[in-house]
Design an enzyme around this catalytic site. Structure first.
Site, PDB file in Angstrom:
ATOM      1  CB  SER A   1      -0.912  -0.013   1.213  1.00  0.00           C
ATOM      2  OG  SER A   1      -1.859  -1.045   1.085  1.00  0.00           O
TER       3      SER A   1
ATOM      4  CG  HIS B   1       2.478   2.226  -4.382  1.00  0.00           C
ATOM      5  ND1 HIS B   1       3.587   2.995  -4.147  1.00  0.00           N
ATOM      6  CD2 HIS B   1       2.816   0.957  -4.025  1.00  0.00           C
ATOM      7  CE1 HIS B   1       4.562   2.220  -3.675  1.00  0.00           C
ATOM      8  NE2 HIS B   1       4.104   0.983  -3.584  1.00  0.00           N
TER       9      HIS B   1
ATOM     10  CG  HIS C   1       8.461   0.747  -2.482  1.00  0.00           C
ATOM     11  ND1 HIS C   1       8.896   0.332  -3.710  1.00  0.00           N
ATOM     12  CD2 HIS C   1       7.242   0.208  -2.295  1.00  0.00           C
ATOM     13  CE1 HIS C   1       7.971  -0.457  -4.241  1.00  0.00           C
ATOM     14  NE2 HIS C   1       6.959  -0.539  -3.413  1.00  0.00           N
TER      15      HIS C   1
END
Ligand SMILES: Nc1ncnc2c1ncn2[C@@H]1O[C@H](COP(=O)(O)OP(=O)(O)O)[C@@H](O)[C@H]1O
Ligand SMILES: Nc1ncnc2c1ncn2[C@@H]1O[C@H](COP(=O)(O)OP(=O)(O)O)[C@@H](O)[C@H]1O
Ligand SMILES: [Mg+2]
Ligand SMILES: [Mg+2]
Ligand SMILES: [Mg+2]
Ligand SMILES: [Mg+2]
Lengths: 329, 212, 329, 212
Positions: A52, A54, A216
């Site tokens: 998660s 994004h 990330h």
């Protein structure tokens, strides 16, 4: 750290709950953190997912003409196989399921294990791996290129192909064609902050930007001074052109924000990229500008180009209706 | 050496403590070369095992390993979740029918975990991963058994090998995991997964040694 | 200040240029900073505009089923009458033009002067004034309530009504009905930075948020400690309910980001707002979650509710296709 | 007193200097109660007038005022653009056929500007706006003319009245403009538009006084 959240441990489930409440055609399946169409498509199912953070990826791309289900992991962490299997089940209409995986070892290990188990359950499953980030060396020795914003196009192409009634092998071939023709490159002006960590993932000086960082918050290829939008467009597209020959072709262009970039700045970048593409005889058939594959609250942008042939163009422009992307219709 | 489910769960709790005590340190390691979530991931997994500990103690060894594996896989997520999860599930199969583990059994279990991680991660020693803490520990275990070492000494050497292995990742170039994306391939930074693997091996050795 | 721009003086024109390049049905008219449909609608024309910095508003709402033209001022400054007149001309198909003005004295003075001049040119022009921000006292003595995110609904309703072929008076009546039924309330966690000023518009402590600030960074009603998403949803909706009785009605809900708020957080807020609405017997017919009326790079959100009757619901759900909003189709 | 286009343009350049010198101060005033752009807006308008100054000098007075008005309206934008623009255009109408302004003419021009701003802005004295600098200046002008004051003295009193008027906005509650949105209605802060109005009146008085 100021965020509109209740607790770092709840962000993933509450985000998906909020998404499903906004989009009545979608269902949120708690615990396994899956968003799926309430009504199965009756076609080859397309499933994607990943860590998660994004948003709107990946759950935001579930809907007519794109994904059938999306599986969310914790922040920046691949979902585990049990979750992915549930996503596969929800997407399966008996015609097989294609997994669209971004090239991270965590994602690959979890999706491949899920694929194996789903096959044992009798579901026909195959997968493709998106590796569009030209910031990373394309090596077969190491994990190789990351999958980033270009993944949105792969979802679109795979979903459109499935909507034509194509079989799993055909859908996979279309997705592979998209992957072969898509390249992305990003830059960040400010790092993202994981809710559970509470401080930025990397440090940047007052006038520094990070070129080629991962979605990330993985460190980039190098740091640079702040650049004008024009210079930035050149920096990013030069990386794309060095890797793949787009000259005199027709393309789809995605100018993607990383979560905290004002739309104004993305449009300014878009104007500069269009100018560069024009100067190389590249015809832009379709442009997307906005937050499509974000890194929580990172400030920055990425540029994605997908070279089109007749098939890819037709599939790209085919209608889709998802919370994150609406085309045609 | 006689490791039953009760003792193995005692080890889990000790490892949890060690992990909890190193939040900032481990997070910083993953921030330096990765995405910063390794500590949070692992901690979430061990917290869940901690919650389940009363139930876990009552399971036969193979079921215990199976349950730990499923729990870690589902709770940790990411790379380490599937790697630990897969490793525990694989190792659990070796323990069918066993009430406790001897030293040889424990070595076999660690060896099986190593094999599974290497296969699943498509990774070798020297790739700057958790393998670089686990593999030398397995080596030391095997050497100690062959040399018929005193069990306390043996466990000490296993622990030291894991720690030295983790330390050695500092000068390695990453081939797997997120540190590969750095221009310097993470050289100069410890691999967070190797460090937390060493924590676990060290907690395991200490817990068992205290019963000897 | 790190921004993807070339020069603070160029941000408005380059943003609009980038928008038109992304959307081939739209035309950018330089100098007057107007975005207009390339092909006139043949219906009553809808024109909006205001200071820049609220992207995708207003230019992003030009397209089928919404605006016919949008006029951009400098950052946070009303466009001048000469620009607005050009927007009116571009929107005029001979059936009259409705101006949708946000209630700021600058906007009103400039739009009213433009309206006067356009009338002298023989174009039938009328206007409505959006005043949805309940943070501000509703006073006839002072300027009164600001127009904020609810303006997006007014664009939608007016555009949909015009698309039915209604005449100017009918379109105006529909827009007025939307205005009468729409209320918004916002909060900020970090102020915005004007490119030409280079530093944030107001200061907030580490754990402070601003309740009821304006979309130009005007100071808010009061400062508060950071709140959970649940508490925040209550704070914002309490202001709405104190002002207007939405209980047991059906509504449209807009959870709006101010430019730098991750979509994840908006979805979490959406989940909390839905829960509150449910507890009051309010049925949400349509939900929008995203960056619709921004304040450059402000972090924060606003919540807008519009009470629906049959006409408003039908107009809201009628198809529209603009860069900033796509419904139905 | 004999103000022709040449002299009026000299005043514009002087006002531009004064504005430029106070960037941070004026910006801060608008940040405190408004949206922070007032200085940038006004500066852009005067920069444009500065660019046009050679052309402006050659225009008859009424055309000069018309041109200043159009330029300010289009370049400044926002509230002040349309208010100044409208004021200049209105005042220009009073100057048809005139080659220069006498003291009475200048007073009439300022009065006409004030009227136009009040009408267009739907604002009165005491609303904490630019009117609170302009209105007292017009009053002082009228009083000085009635008292048959020496022209230098008269201009000095007009300038002081504008400055005192701007200063007086500090304790006013805003009724128009963005400061109305503050809980305290901007009390305790000067109105930026009043301050820059005072700059302009003061530059005008100084420029004219030097010719006497
Ligand atoms: N392919 C792999 N094989 C073995 N270990 C790996 C592999 N990929 C990652 N690791 C280990 O996992 C650790 C990172 O775990 P974690 O941060 O939890 O997951 P993620 O990388 O998905 O964020 C690395 O430090 C490394 O030790
Ligand atoms: N209705 C009005 N009548 C008179 N003066 C006004 C009015 N509204 C605003 N002003 C003046 O304009 C100034 C603000 O100008 P500026 O910052 O350029 O425009 P904006 O408020 O559109 O950002 C205020 O300080 C005030 O003096
Ligand atoms: Mg991770
Ligand atoms: Mg990690
Ligand atoms: Mg302004
Ligand atoms: Mg202002």
């Amino acid at each position: 750290m100021k965020k509109i959240i209740n607790h770092p441990d709840l962000v993933v489930s509450e985000t998906l709950k909020g998404l499903a409440l906004a989009e009545p055609t979608l269902e949120y399946i708690p615990d396994v953190e899956v968003i799926a169409k309430k009504v199965k498509s009756g076609r080859v199912g397309i499933v994607s997912g990943g860590g998660s953070g994004h948003e709107p990826a990946h759950a935001g791309y579930v809907g007519a003409g794109m994904l059938d289900a999306a599986v969310a992991g914790n922040m920046f962490s691949s979902p585990s196989p049990d979750r992915i299997i549930e996503g596969i089940r929800r997407a399966d209409s008996g015609k097989g399921v294609l997994l669209v995986i971004k090239n991270y070892s965590g994602d690959i290990m979890n999706f491949e294990l899920a694929e194996e188990i789903a096959r044992m359950e009798g579901i026909e499953v195959d997968h493709v791996i998106v590796r569009d980030d030209v910031a990373v060396e394309d090596s077969t020795y190491s994990t190789g290129r990351r999958g980033i914003a270009g993944t949105v196009y792969v979802h679109k192409i795979a979903g459109a192909k499935a909507a034509t009634g194509a079989d799993l092998a055909e859908v996979k071939a279309a997705a592979e064609k998209a992957i072969a023709n898509v390249r992305s490159m990003g830059m960040a002006m400010a790092a993202c902050t994981l809710p559970a960590v509470g401080r930025p993932n990397f440090e940047l000086g007052e006038n520094e930007i990070e070129i080629g960082m991962g979605i990330h918050g993985e460190p980039g290829v190098h740091k640079s001074e702040v650049q004008s939008a024009k210079a930035l467009a050149k920096t990013l597209t030069d990386f794309l052109f060095a890797d793949y020959d787009f000259d005199n072709s027709r393309v789809a262009l995605l100018v993607n924000g990383l979560g905290a970039t004002p739309i104004m700045e993305l449009y300014i970048l878009n104007a500069e990229v269009h100018e560069i593409l024009k100067s190389r005889g590249i015809r832009v058939v379709h442009t997307l500008v906005g937050n499509y594959m974000t890194s929580i609250d990172m400030a920055g942008a990425s540029v994605t180009l997908m070279k089109l042939d007749d098939e890819l163009e037709e599939l790209l422009l085919a209608p889709c209706r998802t919370p994150g992307l609406k085309i045609g219709g | 050496m006689r490791i039953d489910s009760q003792l193995y769960v005692a080890y889990l709790l000790r490892a949890y403590e060690l992990i909890r005590a190193n939040e900032t340190y481990v997070t910083d390691l993953d921030l330096a070369t990765g995405d910063g979530d390794h500590w949070a991931n692992l901690n979430k997994g061990f917290a869940k095992l901690n919650d389940l500990s009363e139930e876990l103690k009552t399971l036969p060894l193979n079921a215990l390993f199976q349950k730990i594996g499923m729990t870690m896989m589902a709770t940790i997520g990411g790379s380490s979740g599937v790697l630990y999860g897969g490793a525990y599930i694989a190792a659990g199969k070796k323990l069918a029918g066993k009430e406790f583990m001897t030293a040889e059994d424990l070595r076999d279990v660690l060896q099986e975990m190593l094999n599974d991680i290497q296969t699943r991660g498509k990774a070798q020693r020297g790739f700057k991963t958790m393998i670089d803490a686990l593999a030398p520990a397995v080596d030391a275990f095997t050497a100690g058994l062959e040399a018929n070492s005193d069990e306390k000494e043996l466990l000490g050497s296993v622990k030291r090998a894991a720690e030295a292995g983790a330390e050695a990742t500092k000068k390695m170039e990453a081939v797997r995991g997120r540190a590969t994306y750095q221009a310097d391939k993470g050289v100069g930074h410890l691999d967070p997964g190797a460090v937390t693997m060493a924590y676990q091996i060290s907690a395991l050795c200490d817990t068992v040694a205290e019963t000897l």
